[in-house]
Design a protein around this motif. Structure first.
Motif, PDB file in Angstrom:
ATOM      1  N   SER A 257       0.832  -1.212   0.000  1.00  0.00           N
ATOM      2  CA  SER A 257       0.000   0.000   0.000  1.00  0.00           C
ATOM      3  C   SER A 257       0.863   1.256   0.000  1.00  0.00           C
ATOM      4  O   SER A 257       0.553   2.237  -0.677  1.00  0.00           O
ATOM      5  N   GLY A 260       2.335   1.492  -3.380  1.00  0.00           N
ATOM      6  CA  GLY A 260       1.302   1.874  -4.340  1.00  0.00           C
ATOM      7  C   GLY A 260       0.760   3.267  -4.134  1.00  0.00           C
ATOM      8  O   GLY A 260      -0.211   3.652  -4.790  1.00  0.00           O
ATOM      9  N   SER A 261       1.348   4.034  -3.198  1.00  0.00           N
ATOM     10  CA  SER A 261       0.976   5.441  -2.962  1.00  0.00           C
ATOM     11  C   SER A 261      -0.485   5.586  -2.545  1.00  0.00           C
ATOM     12  O   SER A 261      -1.184   6.503  -2.994  1.00  0.00           O
ATOM     13  N   ASN A 262      -0.945   4.689  -1.668  1.00  0.00           N
ATOM     14  CA  ASN A 262      -2.314   4.771  -1.159  1.00  0.00           C
ATOM     15  C   ASN A 262      -2.272   4.971   0.353  1.00  0.00           C
ATOM     16  O   ASN A 262      -2.162   4.004   1.117  1.00  0.00           O
ATOM     17  N   ASP A 264      -4.525   5.841   2.554  1.00  0.00           N
ATOM     18  CA  ASP A 264      -5.640   5.289   3.330  1.00  0.00           C
ATOM     19  C   ASP A 264      -5.463   3.792   3.556  1.00  0.00           C
ATOM     20  O   ASP A 264      -5.679   3.291   4.661  1.00  0.00           O
ATOM     21  N   ALA A 265      -5.065   3.075   2.501  1.00  0.00           N
ATOM     22  CA  ALA A 265      -4.834   1.644   2.658  1.00  0.00           C
ATOM     23  C   ALA A 265      -3.662   1.386   3.600  1.00  0.00           C
ATOM     24  O   ALA A 265      -3.696   0.465   4.421  1.00  0.00           O
ATOM     25  N   ALA A 333       3.629   6.925   1.867  1.00  0.00           N
ATOM     26  CA  ALA A 333       2.695   6.590   0.788  1.00  0.00           C
ATOM     27  C   ALA A 333       2.595   7.705  -0.245  1.00  0.00           C
ATOM     28  O   ALA A 333       2.465   7.438  -1.447  1.00  0.00           O
TER      29      ALA A 333
END
Length: 434
Positions: A257, A260-262, A264-265, A333
């Motif tokens: 996560s 993947g530059s997310n 929130d995840a 992230a």
């Protein structure tokens, strides 16, 4: 006068509601639905050895019992925690006797088979191979790591899944239909909370339901809401095996996560692991690793923030220090990503591991003694600070034969885009010097 010792023990709700046929099983439709492997095996009356791999409370033992009944086989259950080679030998003798007496097959069910060592697994392998025993193993651990290759090659691995919220609520409705709630009513929030506490585990769900029923009867409460559940249930941390697949799956999800530059995840998986009891110091180390592996020189501030978060946690502890870890994973992230340094290091390390020991070029060698100077150590070395742009254009620093190696190739993101421009400029100076 009744004999107190002859009374049947109280059956837990999970045991009382255990399904007796595939049609009664809730969940695992990818294995037992129409046209799916286990249903087809029963319909064809062709038993085979298998390993049922999944988290607790998803029906591994139930399915094993149903299969034994459907195949009209003698069912011998063993627990790898309590059993040894002696128990396996006794099971083999019983299987022989059953076959001679009635011609019936025997299913040997080994719960927590991952706890059997190699010699214990080897003990029943010949009898599985000969067909005397149909082996069904249940495990919460990855069979690839915990089960002998020889046994794996003779058993089909089936992956069982955690029950969904809807499946747990279907289980709730079944319990209610069978009178297990003693007339209690649950509001929607309470049912949802109960399903959340169970975390995909049917056994845990029914145990919590039974605890709630007992508390409600004791307090003479007829309607259950989420506030009542919070009062009467001592809810443990969610399913989380600190050394098994759940642990490594979740840290993998956190790392991916961030990569993947997310944000929130990344926050979700971090807080899931903290909620499950993961050691925040371990998470701190992994967060620092993420900064170096996936961000690198594209944003050097990421390493500083990751290290500062780890130090903050050491100073504050839980729960205050966990906020620093949370903000660190958010920054990681959203930071520019580069694995150029990671790839360059791995490439260089792999090359050195298989290459010869190349000598240091003479002009780069240290010359602390007169003899070394006479041998030319350090001769013709060019001091970069005395050169234009503080760069000795055309100078070589690699051993002979490696002058044109370029392991580090910066990506066009973040600070590394500027690093790439500088390296291009310096390489042009080298070309001009030639």
């Amino acid at each position: 006068m009744n004999d107190l010792f002859a009374k049947e023990p109280h059956k837990p709700l999970a045991e009382a509601l255990r399904p007796s046929s595939l049609d009664d099983v809730i969940g695992q439709q990818h294995l037992i639905g129409s046209g799916k492997p286990l249903r087809m095996a029963i319909e064809a009356q062709v038993p085979h050895s298998m390993i049922l791999w999944g988290p607790p409370g998803v029906g591994k033992t139930t399915l094993a019992r149903i299969l034994a009944g459907a195949f009209d086989a003698d069912f011998i259950p063993l627990s790898a925690v309590l059993s040894g080679v002696k128990d396996i030998r006794e099971a083999v003798e019983r299987a022989h006797a059953t076959l001679q007496r009635s011609g019936r097959r025997t299913i040997l069910f080994v719960d927590e088979v991952h706890r059997f060592n190699k010699s214990q697994q080897d003990a029943f392998l010949p009898f599985v191979e000969s067909g005397l025993l149909t082996f069904i193993g249940a495990t919460t651990e990855n069979p690839s790591f915990e089960v002998n290759a020889a046994l794996l090659s003779r058993a089909q691995v089936y992956v069982l899944l955690s029950l969904s919220r809807d499946e747990l609520l279907a289980l709730f409705r079944r319990a209610a239909a069978q009178g297990a709630l003693d007339g209690l009513t649950f509001d929607d929030d309470a049912r949802d909370a109960l399903a959340g506490y169970a975390d995909g585990d049917a056994r845990r769900f029914l145990n919590l339901l039974e605890q709630t029923r007992t508390a409600a009867l004791a307090r003479k409460v007829g309607r259950i809401d989420s506030a009542f559940l919070g009062e009467v249930l001592s809810v443990n941390a969610r399913r989380f095996d600190k050394g098994g697949d759940a642990f490594y799956d979740q840290i993998s999800a956190l790392h991916k996560s961030v990569r993947g530059s997310n944000p929130d995840a990344a926050l979700y998986w971090l807080t899931r692991m903290l909620d499950g009891g993961a050691d925040p110091r371990y998470l701190s180390r992994r967060i620092v690793r993420m900064a170096w592996e996936d961000i690198g020189l594209a944003d050097p501030r990421a390493m500083q923030i990751a290290n500062d978060a780890a130090l903050t946690y050491e100073r504050l502890g839980s729960p205050e220090g966990e906020l620093a870890l949370g903000q660190a994973v958010i920054y990681l992230a959203i930071a520019a990503k580069s694995n150029a340094g990671y790839k360059a290091y791995n490439a260089a390390r792999a090359f050195v591991a298989q290459d010869q020991s190349r000598p240091v070029p003479v002009h780069l060698r240290n010359a602390p003694t007169k003899l070394m100077k006479e041998l030319g150590y350090g001769h013709d070395y060019r001091y970069a600070h005395d050169e234009p742009h503080a760069y000795a254009a055309g100078e070589t620093y690699m051993p002979e034969g490696l002058e044109d190696v370029h392991w580090y190739e910066p990506v066009p993101r973040g600070l590394e885009s500027k690093i790439a421009d500088k390296l291009a400029f310096l390489r042009q100076l080298d070309e001009d010097a030639k």
